[in-house]
Design a protein around this motif. Structure first.
Motif, PDB file in Angstrom:
ATOM      1  N   LEU A  40      22.095  -0.979  40.015  1.00 14.71           N
ATOM      2  CA  LEU A  40      21.961  -1.700  38.759  1.00 14.71           C
ATOM      3  C   LEU A  40      21.507  -3.132  38.986  1.00 14.71           C
ATOM      4  O   LEU A  40      20.704  -3.671  38.209  1.00 14.71           O
ATOM      5  CB  LEU A  40      23.291  -1.683  37.996  1.00 14.71           C
ATOM      6  CG  LEU A  40      23.756  -0.320  37.468  1.00 14.71           C
ATOM      7  CD1 LEU A  40      25.108  -0.447  36.788  1.00 14.71           C
ATOM      8  CD2 LEU A  40      22.729   0.276  36.501  1.00 14.71           C
ATOM      9  N   GLU A  41      21.993  -3.740  40.036  1.00 11.48           N
ATOM     10  CA  GLU A  41      21.577  -5.110  40.347  1.00 11.48           C
ATOM     11  C   GLU A  41      20.094  -5.166  40.688  1.00 11.48           C
ATOM     12  O   GLU A  41      19.415  -6.157  40.412  1.00 11.48           O
ATOM     13  CB  GLU A  41      22.406  -5.668  41.508  1.00 11.48           C
ATOM     14  CG  GLU A  41      23.877  -5.867  41.195  1.00 11.48           C
ATOM     15  CD  GLU A  41      24.103  -6.915  40.117  1.00 11.48           C
ATOM     16  OE1 GLU A  41      23.288  -7.857  40.024  1.00 11.48           O
ATOM     17  OE2 GLU A  41      25.093  -6.790  39.360  1.00 11.48           O
ATOM     18  N   GLU A  42      19.575  -4.100  41.281  1.00 14.47           N
ATOM     19  CA  GLU A  42      18.164  -4.073  41.658  1.00 14.47           C
ATOM     20  C   GLU A  42      17.242  -4.018  40.442  1.00 14.47           C
ATOM     21  O   GLU A  42      16.109  -4.517  40.498  1.00 14.47           O
ATOM     22  CB  GLU A  42      17.885  -2.863  42.563  1.00 14.47           C
ATOM     23  CG  GLU A  42      18.516  -2.956  43.944  1.00 14.47           C
ATOM     24  CD  GLU A  42      18.308  -1.684  44.744  1.00 14.47           C
ATOM     25  OE1 GLU A  42      17.574  -0.791  44.259  1.00 14.47           O
ATOM     26  OE2 GLU A  42      18.863  -1.567  45.851  1.00 14.47           O
ATOM     27  N   VAL A  43      17.690  -3.392  39.360  1.00 12.69           N
ATOM     28  CA  VAL A  43      16.809  -3.177  38.207  1.00 12.69           C
ATOM     29  C   VAL A  43      17.155  -4.081  37.022  1.00 12.69           C
ATOM     30  O   VAL A  43      16.533  -3.971  35.962  1.00 12.69           O
ATOM     31  CB  VAL A  43      16.845  -1.705  37.755  1.00 12.69           C
ATOM     32  CG1 VAL A  43      16.355  -0.791  38.863  1.00 12.69           C
ATOM     33  CG2 VAL A  43      18.247  -1.287  37.303  1.00 12.69           C
ATOM     34  N   ARG A  44      18.117  -4.969  37.180  1.00 13.05           N
ATOM     35  CA  ARG A  44      18.524  -5.812  36.065  1.00 13.05           C
ATOM     36  C   ARG A  44      17.506  -6.927  35.824  1.00 13.05           C
ATOM     37  O   ARG A  44      16.729  -7.304  36.704  1.00 13.05           O
ATOM     38  CB  ARG A  44      19.909  -6.418  36.324  1.00 13.05           C
ATOM     39  CG  ARG A  44      19.920  -7.519  37.358  1.00 13.05           C
ATOM     40  CD  ARG A  44      21.326  -8.027  37.637  1.00 13.05           C
ATOM     41  NE  ARG A  44      21.979  -8.543  36.439  1.00 13.05           N
ATOM     42  CZ  ARG A  44      23.183  -9.093  36.420  1.00 13.05           C
ATOM     43  NH1 ARG A  44      23.888  -9.179  37.547  1.00 13.05           N
ATOM     44  NH2 ARG A  44      23.699  -9.552  35.304  1.00 13.05           N
ATOM     45  N   HIS A  45      17.538  -7.483  34.603  1.00 10.06           N
ATOM     46  CA  HIS A  45      16.678  -8.600  34.218  1.00 10.06           C
ATOM     47  C   HIS A  45      17.565  -9.639  33.528  1.00 10.06           C
ATOM     48  O   HIS A  45      17.765  -9.583  32.318  1.00 10.06           O
ATOM     49  CB  HIS A  45      15.564  -8.138  33.275  1.00 10.06           C
ATOM     50  CG  HIS A  45      14.706  -7.050  33.846  1.00 10.06           C
ATOM     51  ND1 HIS A  45      13.753  -7.288  34.810  1.00 10.06           N
ATOM     52  CD2 HIS A  45      14.677  -5.717  33.597  1.00 10.06           C
ATOM     53  CE1 HIS A  45      13.154  -6.155  35.121  1.00 10.06           C
ATOM     54  NE2 HIS A  45      13.701  -5.189  34.406  1.00 10.06           N
ATOM     55  N   PRO A  46      18.110 -10.583  34.282  1.00  7.06           N
ATOM     56  CA  PRO A  46      19.072 -11.526  33.704  1.00  7.06           C
ATOM     57  C   PRO A  46      18.490 -12.336  32.547  1.00  7.06           C
ATOM     58  O   PRO A  46      17.334 -12.762  32.591  1.00  7.06           O
ATOM     59  CB  PRO A  46      19.420 -12.440  34.891  1.00  7.06           C
ATOM     60  CG  PRO A  46      19.083 -11.637  36.108  1.00  7.06           C
ATOM     61  CD  PRO A  46      17.910 -10.807  35.715  1.00  7.06           C
ATOM     62  N   VAL A  47      19.295 -12.518  31.523  1.00  3.05           N
ATOM     63  CA  VAL A  47      18.934 -13.340  30.373  1.00  3.05           C
ATOM     64  C   VAL A  47      19.540 -14.725  30.571  1.00  3.05           C
ATOM     65  O   VAL A  47      20.745 -14.863  30.740  1.00  3.05           O
ATOM     66  CB  VAL A  47      19.463 -12.723  29.059  1.00  3.05           C
ATOM     67  CG1 VAL A  47      19.174 -13.647  27.882  1.00  3.05           C
ATOM     68  CG2 VAL A  47      18.838 -11.356  28.827  1.00  3.05           C
TER      69      VAL A  47
END
Length: 383
Positions: free
Chosen positions: A61-68
């Motif tokens: 999940l950390e690899e594909v996340r896009h932080p806002v």
């Protein structure tokens, strides 16, 4: 024990993950012709994120996340009217595309998916359930799981027609992703929204050359337009900002997600050896913001109750699953109905009031209170 899972989205795939590891034989069917890459940005957190962590999925999940990093509103010229920086420590939230979450789950499931297929008929007795699929094949199992979304075919066959369960919330929603390096750079890792009375358009960069778009429109008529892309251009194309550019290349479904904003309120979640899961029984609406989390949490709860059940009567386990999930679903649905009018406000006065609230929330000490107000009450589901 054998389960047939109808629906290879987030809820169905999460349940398959658990059942396979509990020794069940799992068959999956999905009415979509292929894995659905399209989708919209979601904030994944709460009990679903906790369950994913216990499943060992956090690294992916950390690899594909896009932080806002920021939430803000703009006017038709693109000028910022209000903003709120999203500081680390507000809440543990993983922002990502819905399709990416579904893929992370699917990577961990061994059962192949029979795409372009759904359930045509169901027959059951005390010993098991027989399922006839639309490809003409028949399958026997100990349990049939309807994880096939708001417009569930399993729910229709076993519990009754859709109009008994689906609550229309007076809005249409659409989402798609465009590839445009310049637009992605201009919007950046910030969730930007443009609102006029009864309309909201949002954008957020995902990666270096992609932009995720979301549209919300107040509409008394629940009927989905025959040409969804043309409808979006008609209602949003003259609002300014980046909308003329992105709507010029608006795709048609399935690349374009277009649907009613709805909730599902089902008096019963199971009948004999058939059980509903995810949006088929607990849809909270996209704008309640907790649908994916509840789907993964519900799969955890259902799987746990099934593991504790005897190999015979599954009814007590299915009843316990519903009893545990119903209170949190009702809470989130209520929150979603209260929050939706602020997403596409009905008047310019309400838009102004929302902007002032966001400005006040940026003051020291008020930011955390504001962010907490965007979530319903906490419930302990993962034990």
């Amino acid at each position: 024990m054998k389960a047939i899972v109808c629906g290879a989205g987030i809820a169905g795939t999460a349940l398959a993950w658990h059942l396979e590891r509990a020794g069940w034989d799992v068959e999956m069917v999905e009415r979509a012709p292929a894995f659905r890459e399209s989708g919209y940005m979601i904030d994944f957190y709460g009990p679903g994120l906790e369950a994913a962590g216990r499943m060992g999925l956090r690294p992916r999940l950390e690899e594909v996340r896009h932080p806002v990093h920021e939430i803000g509103y703009v006017d038709g010229s693109g000028r910022q009217t209000s903003r709120l920086a999203v500081k680390a420590g507000f809440a543990e939230v993983v922002s990502l595309l819905r399709g990416d979450l579904a893929r992370v789950l699917a990577e961990q499931v061994r059962a192949p998916v029979r795409y372009g297929t759904t359930v045509a008929a169901v027959r059951q007795d005390d010993e098991g359930v027989e399922v006839e699929l639309t490809d003409g094949t028949r399958h026997e199992a100990d349990l049939l799981v309807g994880a096939d979304g708001v417009h569930s075919r399993v729910r229709e066959l076993v519990f009754g027609p859709e109009e008994r369960f689906v609550r229309y919330l007076g809005h249409h929603v659409a989402a798609y992703v465009v590839e445009d390096e310049d637009l992605s750079r201009r919007v950046g890792a910030r969730y930007r929204m443009l609102t006029v009375p009864h309309l909201m358009a949002g954008a957020y960069a995902v990666g270096e050359n992609r932009l995720a778009l979301l549209f919300l429109r107040h509409e008394p008529d629940p009927a989905v337009p025959a040409d969804p892309a043309a409808s979006l251009r008609e209602h949003f194309g003259q609002l300014g900002w980046i909308l003329p550019e992105v709507l010029g290349g608006c795709p048609q479904p399935p690349e374009l997600y277009y649907d009613q904003v709805t909730q599902v309120e089902a008096p019963s979640w199971s009948s004999g050896r058939v059980v509903l899961l995810g949006d088929a029984c607990q849809a909270v609406s996209l704008f309640a913001g907790h649908g994916a989390s509840l789907a993964v949490a519900a799969a955890w709860v259902l799987a746990g109750e099934l593991r504790a059940a005897s190999s015979g009567d599954l009814s007590p386990a299915l009843d316990r699953y519903a009893a545990r999930m119903r209170p949190v679903v009702a809470d989130v649905q209520s929150f979603g109905r209260r929050f939706l009018p602020w997403m596409a406000p009905s008047s310019r006065l309400r838009i102004t009031a929302r902007d002032w609230l966001l400005r006040l929330a940026s003051l020291p000490g008020a930011d955390r209170l504001f962010m907490n107000s965007l979530s319903p009450g906490g419930h302990r589901l993962i034990t």
